[in-house]
Scaffold this motif. Structure first.
Motif, short mmCIF file in Angstrom:
data_model
loop_
_atom_site.label_atom_id
_atom_site.label_comp_id
_atom_site.label_asym_id
_atom_site.label_seq_id
_atom_site.Cartn_x
_atom_site.Cartn_y
_atom_site.Cartn_z
N TRP A 22 0.86 -1.18 0.00
CA TRP A 22 0.00 0.00 0.00
C TRP A 22 0.90 1.23 0.00
O TRP A 22 1.84 1.34 0.79
N TYR A 23 0.57 2.16 -0.92
CA TYR A 23 1.28 3.43 -1.02
C TYR A 23 0.28 4.56 -0.83
O TYR A 23 -0.89 4.43 -1.18
N LYS A 24 0.79 5.68 -0.31
CA LYS A 24 -0.03 6.89 -0.20
C LYS A 24 0.61 7.96 -1.07
O LYS A 24 1.83 8.19 -0.98
N GLN A 25 -0.19 8.59 -1.91
CA GLN A 25 0.30 9.69 -2.74
C GLN A 25 -0.44 10.96 -2.35
O GLN A 25 -1.66 11.05 -2.51
N ASP A 26 0.30 11.93 -1.83
CA ASP A 26 -0.34 13.14 -1.35
C ASP A 26 -0.51 14.15 -2.49
O ASP A 26 -0.19 13.86 -3.64
N SER A 27 -0.98 15.33 -2.13
CA SER A 27 -1.29 16.34 -3.16
C SER A 27 -0.05 16.80 -3.90
O SER A 27 -0.14 17.29 -5.02
N LYS A 28 1.12 16.64 -3.29
CA LYS A 28 2.36 17.02 -3.94
C LYS A 28 2.92 15.89 -4.80
O LYS A 28 4.01 16.01 -5.35
N LYS A 29 2.20 14.79 -4.88
CA LYS A 29 2.55 13.64 -5.73
C LYS A 29 3.68 12.78 -5.16
O LYS A 29 4.19 11.93 -5.87
N PHE A 30 4.10 13.01 -3.92
CA PHE A 30 5.06 12.10 -3.32
C PHE A 30 4.40 10.73 -3.15
O PHE A 30 3.25 10.63 -2.73
N LEU A 31 5.16 9.70 -3.49
CA LEU A 31 4.65 8.33 -3.34
C LEU A 31 5.37 7.71 -2.15
O LEU A 31 6.57 7.47 -2.20
N LYS A 32 4.61 7.44 -1.09
CA LYS A 32 5.24 6.92 0.13
C LYS A 32 4.69 5.54 0.44
O LYS A 32 3.49 5.33 0.46
N ILE A 33 5.61 4.61 0.68
CA ILE A 33 5.17 3.27 1.02
C ILE A 33 4.61 3.26 2.45
O ILE A 33 5.13 3.93 3.34
N MET A 34 3.52 2.53 2.62
CA MET A 34 2.92 2.41 3.95
C MET A 34 3.17 1.01 4.50
O MET A 34 3.66 0.85 5.61
N PHE A 35 2.81 0.01 3.73
CA PHE A 35 2.93 -1.38 4.16
C PHE A 35 3.39 -2.24 2.99
O PHE A 35 3.12 -1.94 1.84
#
Lengths: 114, 110
Positions: A34-47
């Motif tokens: 699972w990844y989260k992509q915020d409004s600035k388009k950063f793609l951050k791994i969650m799990f």
């Protein structure tokens, strides 16, 4: 056939609610993310799960709880939703190991908390 | 913490121009991947570079992996409106984890 499918595509909900996002892959991969992509388009791994076992758990509030009933599914449950949880959440899968660890992504779930 | 820095973060150019996007790190990677993400979709792999100094071409796109396997570049020749999108680089580390750059948002104007 969709390789990685996640539902729903859009989710609008009020603060404090609990919601789930489902993900399924039919690629036979052993690892799901699972990844989260915020409004600035950063793609951050969650799990990250490998063969139903949690292998990566980044600094994510414990309101987020992934569940992997089998290798082909990785669902994300979020409790007590907050405004800051608004983002696009991507599910992905890959074979684990090797330099060619290609990630296949779902279409994303746009979560809006109001 | 391993980081991949992409530059520029945002690029808007006219159709027909050339451009280069950079992906830099202080860490060595087993390989480096470039993905393209279109609005409303997830990222899709364009190419993987593995060997230091490797150059791969995909039509008008040229990908290069640095000699030390710490950096990479994507060069687009004669950009077209269809090249518009978010370009992400991702390094595969020694644990076979993907480390992502923040992305370069590219807009090609007609």
């Amino acid at each position: 056939d969709t390789a990685v499918s996640q539902t729903p595509k859009y989710l609008v909900t009020q603060m404090g609610n609990d919601k789930s996002i489902k993900c399924e892959q039919n690629l036979g991969h052993d690892t799901m993310y699972w990844y989260k992509q915020d409004s600035k388009k950063f793609l951050k791994i969650m799990f990250s799960y490998n063969n139903k076992e949690l292998i990566i758990n980044e600094t994510v509030p414990n309101r987020f709880s992934p569940k992997s009933p089998d290798k082909a599914h990785l669902n994300l449950h979020i409790n007590s939703l907050e405004l800051g949880d608004s983002a696009v959440y991507f599910c992905a899968s890959s074979h684990r190991g090797g330099w060619n660890t290609e990630a296949f992504f779902g279409q994303g779930t746009r979560l809006t908390v109001v | 913490t391993q980081l991949l820095e992409q530059s520029p973060q945002f690029l808007s150019i006219q159709e027909g121009e050339n451009l280069t996007v950079y992906c830099n790190s202080s860490s060595v990677f087993s390989s480096l991947q470039w993905y393209r993400q279109e609005p409303g979709e997830g990222p899709v792999l364009l190419v993987t570079v593995v060997t230091g100094g490797e150059v791969k071409k995909l039509k008008r796109l040229t990908f290069q992996f640095g000699d030390a396997r710490k950096d990479s570049s994507l060069h687009i020749t004669a950009a077209q409106t269809g090249d518009t999108g978010l370009y992400l680089c991702a390094g595969v580390d020694s644990n076979y984890q993907l480390i992502w750059g923040a992305g370069t948002k590219l807009i090609i104007k007609p």
